[in-house]
Scaffold this motif. Structure first.
Motif, PDB file in Angstrom:
ATOM      1  N   HIS A  98     -39.387 -42.489  29.916  1.00  0.00           N
ATOM      2  CA  HIS A  98     -40.782 -42.876  29.669  1.00  0.00           C
ATOM      3  C   HIS A  98     -41.091 -44.127  30.488  1.00  0.00           C
ATOM      4  N   HIS A 100     -41.862 -47.338  29.836  1.00  0.00           N
ATOM      5  CA  HIS A 100     -41.689 -48.738  29.399  1.00  0.00           C
ATOM      6  C   HIS A 100     -40.754 -49.511  30.343  1.00  0.00           C
ATOM      7  N   HIS A 103     -36.923 -49.461  30.881  1.00  0.00           N
ATOM      8  CA  HIS A 103     -36.328 -48.182  31.288  1.00  0.00           C
ATOM      9  C   HIS A 103     -36.544 -47.854  32.768  1.00  0.00           C
ATOM     10  N   HIS A 176     -43.628 -41.521  21.100  1.00  0.00           N
ATOM     11  CA  HIS A 176     -43.423 -42.949  21.374  1.00  0.00           C
ATOM     12  C   HIS A 176     -44.475 -43.501  22.336  1.00  0.00           C
ATOM     13  N   ASP A 195     -36.687 -43.330  23.921  1.00  0.00           N
ATOM     14  CA  ASP A 195     -37.167 -44.173  22.820  1.00  0.00           C
ATOM     15  C   ASP A 195     -37.821 -43.385  21.689  1.00  0.00           C
ATOM     16  N   THR A 204     -40.738 -49.494  18.512  1.00  0.00           N
ATOM     17  CA  THR A 204     -41.900 -50.185  19.071  1.00  0.00           C
ATOM     18  C   THR A 204     -43.032 -49.183  19.296  1.00  0.00           C
TER      19      THR A 204
HETATM   20 ZN   LIG Z   1     -39.975 -47.597  25.006  1.00  0.00          ZN
END
Ligand SMILES: [Zn+2]
Length: 310
Positions: A98, A100, A103, A176, A195, A204
């Motif tokens: 993903h 974020h 990552h 997420h 995540d 989160t």
């Molecule tokens: Zn994440």
């Protein structure tokens, strides 16, 4: 004396401060051809350099598949060295779970390999990546030096991806961030949940489309034939404890936010709600509850306003 002071001054300015910023990644073989680089369950800070994330790689007969590239260029480079200590085969594919920052901001170190992500991930990365990188500079400082956003250059479709002898089942989920890739390596039985699964570390929610959607994704993961589960954050598991914890935690969050909205509570009351004792082992739960309230509570309040008065 003067020359001594001068010498000490030179020593000080010559000290390579950046030399201390070493991630010291230790790849751990967790299954056939499969290595995990496990981060801490902390928040970003200047001591951990953003290494709060799990990344992994799979060594296939066709080359190496990398799953997530970590929080910085420096991490990506350390990951490359960790891979090189295991094999001299090239990296043939990078899969991003993903968008974020923890990552994907190591992407720079893998520029020669195709970097692949779900279309929704790349779109979010293009929209939010620079701001996320800027925020990371603020949070972890010099660890980020030289880090720039690199977008994915390949779009992934859900389905089977064969790399060498490894058969990877790609799932396009969304709880997420709206675009979340889970990878089941059918050859080794390892599920890389990204995540969608946090374990012993509070989840989160800055981009979550809804906790109900996330709960449905947990059911999807629970139905897959995996033997080992790699969460995006937290320890590896060979049983369904992380999924049970996620279901319990998401259900609790959804319930308390709904009840608080129905009772007309305002945000700072919700921040202070008691966190059940059974979640005591989950790191950062208060901190993330406060963030989650700011991300998701307005939606719960609007839902109450839309409901017809009986
Ligand atoms: Zn994440």
């Amino acid at each position: 004396m003067r020359s001594m002071l001068h010498f000490m001054f030179l020593l000080c300015i010559a000290t390579p401060v950046l030399g201390e910023l070493e991630y010291r990644l230790q790849p751990r073989q967790i299954a056939v051809n499969t290595w995990l680089l496990e981060g801490s369950t902390e928040d970003f800070d200047r001591n951990n350099g953003g290494n709060i994330v799990n990344t992994a790689f799979i060594l296939t007969t066709a080359g190496v598949v990398v799953i997530d590239t970590g929080p910085s260029k420096r991490y990506g480079e350390a990951m490359r060295r960790a891979i090189a200590a295991v094999t001299d085969k090239p990296v043939v594919k990078v899969l991003l779970t993903h968008h974020h920052p923890d990552h994907v901001l190591g992407n720079q170190a893998f520029r020669e390999a195709p970097i692949a992500a779900l279309p929704g991930t790349n779109r979010r990365l293009a929209e939010q990546g620079d701001a996320m990188a800027e925020n990371m500079y603020r949070l972890v400082g010099d660890w980020m030096r030289g880090t720039e956003l690199v977008l994915a250059d390949e779009s992934l479709e859900p389905g089977l991806l064969q790399v060498g002898e490894h058969r990877l089942r790609l799932l396009a989920l969304s709880g997420h961030t709206g675009a979340d890739l889970a990878i089941l390596d059918e050859t080794s039985g390892v599920l890389f949940a990204g995540d969608l699964v946090f374990y012993q570390r509070a989840l989160t929610t800055p981009n979550s489309p809804g906790l109900d959607i996330w709960l449905a994704d947990i059911d999807t993961l629970a139905g897959l034939p995996w033997r080992l589960l790699v969460p995006g954050h937290g320890p590896l598991a060979s049983d369904d404890a992380p999924l049970l914890q996620m279901r319990d935690y998401l259900g609790w969050l959804d319930g308390v936010l709904g009840e608080a909205a129905a009772s007309g509570a305002d945000m700072n009351e919700v921040w202070r709600l008691p966190i059940p004792e059974r979640f005591a082992a989950i790191n950062l739960s208060r901190y993330e509850l406060i963030r989650t309230v700011s991300h998701l509570y307005p939606t719960y309040e609007q839902r109450v306003l839309r409901e017809p008065v009986p």
